[in-house]
Design an enzyme around this catalytic site. Sequence first.
Site, PDB file in Angstrom:
ATOM      1  N   ASN A   1      59.250   1.942  25.508  1.00 50.41           N
ATOM      2  CA  ASN A   1      60.538   2.317  26.102  1.00 50.41           C
ATOM      3  C   ASN A   1      61.520   1.141  26.167  1.00 50.41           C
ATOM      4  O   ASN A   1      62.683   1.269  25.796  1.00 50.41           O
ATOM      5  CB  ASN A   1      60.329   2.904  27.499  1.00 50.41           C
ATOM      6  CG  ASN A   1      59.478   4.160  27.458  1.00 50.41           C
ATOM      7  OD1 ASN A   1      59.183   4.678  26.372  1.00 50.41           O
ATOM      8  ND2 ASN A   1      59.078   4.661  28.610  1.00 50.41           N
TER       9      ASN A   1
ATOM     10  N   LYS B   1      96.652  16.935 -12.395  1.00 46.08           N
ATOM     11  CA  LYS B   1      96.297  16.537 -11.036  1.00 46.08           C
ATOM     12  C   LYS B   1      95.695  15.146 -10.935  1.00 46.08           C
ATOM     13  O   LYS B   1      94.910  14.729 -11.761  1.00 46.08           O
ATOM     14  CB  LYS B   1      95.276  17.529 -10.439  1.00 46.08           C
ATOM     15  CG  LYS B   1      95.830  18.908 -10.183  1.00 46.08           C
ATOM     16  CD  LYS B   1      96.828  18.967  -9.028  1.00 46.08           C
ATOM     17  CE  LYS B   1      96.158  18.867  -7.679  1.00 46.08           C
ATOM     18  NZ  LYS B   1      95.315  20.038  -7.371  1.00 46.08           N
TER      19      LYS B   1
ATOM     20  N   GLN C   1      65.013   9.641  21.676  1.00 46.56           N
ATOM     21  CA  GLN C   1      64.713   9.364  20.271  1.00 46.56           C
ATOM     22  C   GLN C   1      65.812   9.924  19.364  1.00 46.56           C
ATOM     23  O   GLN C   1      66.013   9.448  18.252  1.00 46.56           O
ATOM     24  CB  GLN C   1      63.350   9.981  19.929  1.00 46.56           C
ATOM     25  CG  GLN C   1      62.880   9.724  18.530  1.00 46.56           C
ATOM     26  CD  GLN C   1      61.399  10.019  18.398  1.00 46.56           C
ATOM     27  OE1 GLN C   1      60.560   9.292  18.902  1.00 46.56           O
ATOM     28  NE2 GLN C   1      61.065  11.104  17.722  1.00 46.56           N
TER      29      GLN C   1
ATOM     30  N   SER D   1      91.377  17.052 -11.753  1.00 43.58           N
ATOM     31  CA  SER D   1      90.927  18.425 -11.580  1.00 43.58           C
ATOM     32  C   SER D   1      90.335  18.879 -12.896  1.00 43.58           C
ATOM     33  O   SER D   1      90.819  18.524 -13.970  1.00 43.58           O
ATOM     34  CB  SER D   1      92.117  19.299 -11.196  1.00 43.58           C
ATOM     35  OG  SER D   1      91.848  20.645 -11.529  1.00 43.58           O
TER      36      SER D   1
ATOM     37  N   SER E   1      59.552   9.733  14.480  1.00 46.15           N
ATOM     38  CA  SER E   1      60.884   9.194  14.190  1.00 46.15           C
ATOM     39  C   SER E   1      60.837   8.144  13.089  1.00 46.15           C
ATOM     40  O   SER E   1      61.862   7.598  12.708  1.00 46.15           O
ATOM     41  CB  SER E   1      61.491   8.591  15.459  1.00 46.15           C
ATOM     42  OG  SER E   1      60.619   7.616  16.013  1.00 46.15           O
TER      43      SER E   1
ATOM     44  N   ASN F   1      94.007  13.592  -7.601  1.00 39.72           N
ATOM     45  CA  ASN F   1      93.736  13.945  -6.206  1.00 39.72           C
ATOM     46  C   ASN F   1      93.303  12.735  -5.379  1.00 39.72           C
ATOM     47  O   ASN F   1      92.463  11.954  -5.822  1.00 39.72           O
ATOM     48  CB  ASN F   1      92.630  15.001  -6.141  1.00 39.72           C
ATOM     49  CG  ASN F   1      93.052  16.291  -6.826  1.00 39.72           C
ATOM     50  OD1 ASN F   1      94.237  16.622  -6.839  1.00 39.72           O
ATOM     51  ND2 ASN F   1      92.097  16.989  -7.402  1.00 39.72           N
TER      52      ASN F   1
HETATM   53  N1  ARG Z   1      60.252   6.510  19.116  1.00 38.34           N
HETATM   54  C1  ARG Z   1      60.613   6.422  20.484  1.00 38.34           C
HETATM   55  C2  ARG Z   1      62.144   6.467  20.625  1.00 38.34           C
HETATM   56  O1  ARG Z   1      62.766   6.355  19.655  1.00 38.34           O
HETATM   57  C3  ARG Z   1      60.130   5.147  21.069  1.00 38.34           C
HETATM   58  C4  ARG Z   1      59.850   5.210  22.543  1.00 38.34           C
HETATM   59  C5  ARG Z   1      58.765   6.173  22.799  1.00 38.34           C
HETATM   60  N2  ARG Z   1      58.236   6.071  24.095  1.00 38.34           N
HETATM   61  C6  ARG Z   1      57.380   6.978  24.551  1.00 38.34           C
HETATM   62  N3  ARG Z   1      56.903   6.793  25.717  1.00 38.34           N
HETATM   63  N4  ARG Z   1      57.081   8.025  23.860  1.00 38.34           N
HETATM   64  O2  ARG Z   1      62.668   6.651  21.680  1.00 38.34           O
END
Ligand code: ARG
Length: 475
Positions: A123, A296, A335, A290, A36, A298
């Site tokens: 988390n 025109k 995520q 346009s 991510s 827009n």
């Molecule tokens: N990149 C994860 C998210 O956006 C962070 C938490 C990940 N926790 C895990 N146990 N994989 O949620």
Amino acid sequence: MAASKNIITPVETSNSPWSGRFSEPVSALVQRYTASVGFDRRLADYDIQGSLAHAQMLSAVGIINVDDLAAIRHGLGQIREEIRNGEFVWRTELEDVHLNIEKRLTALIGDAGKRLHTARSRNDQVATDIRLYLRDSIDGILSLIHRMQHALLDLAGKHTNTVMPGFTHLQVAQPVVFGHHLMAYFEMLKRDAERLTDCRKRVNQLPLGAAALAGTSYPISREMVAKQLEFDSVCENSLDAVSDRDFAIEFCAAAALIMTHLSRLSEELILWMSPSFGFIELADRFCTGSSIMPQKKNPDVPELVRGKTGRVNGHLVALLTLMKAQPLAYNKDNQEDKEPLFDTVDTLTDTLRIYADMLTGIRVNPLTMREAAMRGYATATDLADYLTKKGLPFREAHEAVAQAVRFAAESGRDLSALALPELQKFSPLIDAEVFCVLTLEGSIDSRDHIGGTAPEQTRAAISRAREWIDSRETR
Ligand code: ARG
């Protein structure tokens, strides 16, 4: 997101902090799929803020020593600078913003960096980061709403005597003043601001301390961290703390409503700007021409606001769907909360910013508005009310006026252009004073109660609105 020179693409390696448990590295594709960092790196500043508060607490309760704390502060300070200067190297194989920062911290300061993650988990860390980010975003959006409200008030204040047709079913219904029409949008934005302020209370609760899901065996002080990060209080239940995304959904719902309001206003601006209406003109800087039709101009910006409302509404549905089948507690599904949330914030922020400017650049054509009100028999209800006040039951009055409108339409005239004897054919109760109610001014002046369109009432509504906005801005 644009690829950055500082983002290293996946390779088959196993330098993840959790790789000890596994016998083979994940493939480059799986790395890319699960990572991510491409989007959550925008949480970096909040991640550092959260880590600093966490480290300070760890040291205050004696879990890490003061030397570790000093090293962590120094290291995170340097990382913050590197990120700001664009020097930080983001690695996809380190998954997300949290692990990227932690790895760099450890490279910079050694073992102290490895101790930072004591008594927390990604988390509760990510949940904290999102809440910090969203709290800031809400504050920014609230001030943009107020800016747009100021622009509405300024425009409305100039048009408390500008008569236009009020519509139902997009058919001319009754005359209103333009200022009153604009103030309807002020009310919508006022509710929007109140909704966001309310949502902010639930955003502003600290998840940190919930750790992975069950809490932690270390003697932490969640209150200390909450105070440091200016959270109102701590999330009560650890399972809920790591898995709850209600606050993001609530925010997206409030955002979808704001966009819906702006989309309605956009639809009106588009109609009003069409030559068939000709009520207003938007400044050229919000329009395009346009390539084929030279005449025109827009209204691209309002059209895009209307269009972008679709994507914000879509993000709300995406988040609801994301959450609907998740068992407690944290799941990786979560995520996927970030991109819809970020895009909602970005789209809403840009839209509000552009709207405030667009409103100040509107040119109004009071004459065209007035002519449109004249053409639509907008005072027919006033004539019916006039007859009712003279004792005719309203249903009969309605019928008499319907006949009069039909007669006037056949000769292509407004009701006020009929001669008294012509009007009297429809009811003997009509006398010369009828012309006071048949005029547009007579009609609007008579709606003289709170919430009505009379110019006096519109001015009063504007000053109440100014008081409301002042009271919020000085808080
Ligand atoms: N990149 C994860 C998210 O956006 C962070 C938490 C990940 N926790 C895990 N146990 N994989 O949620």
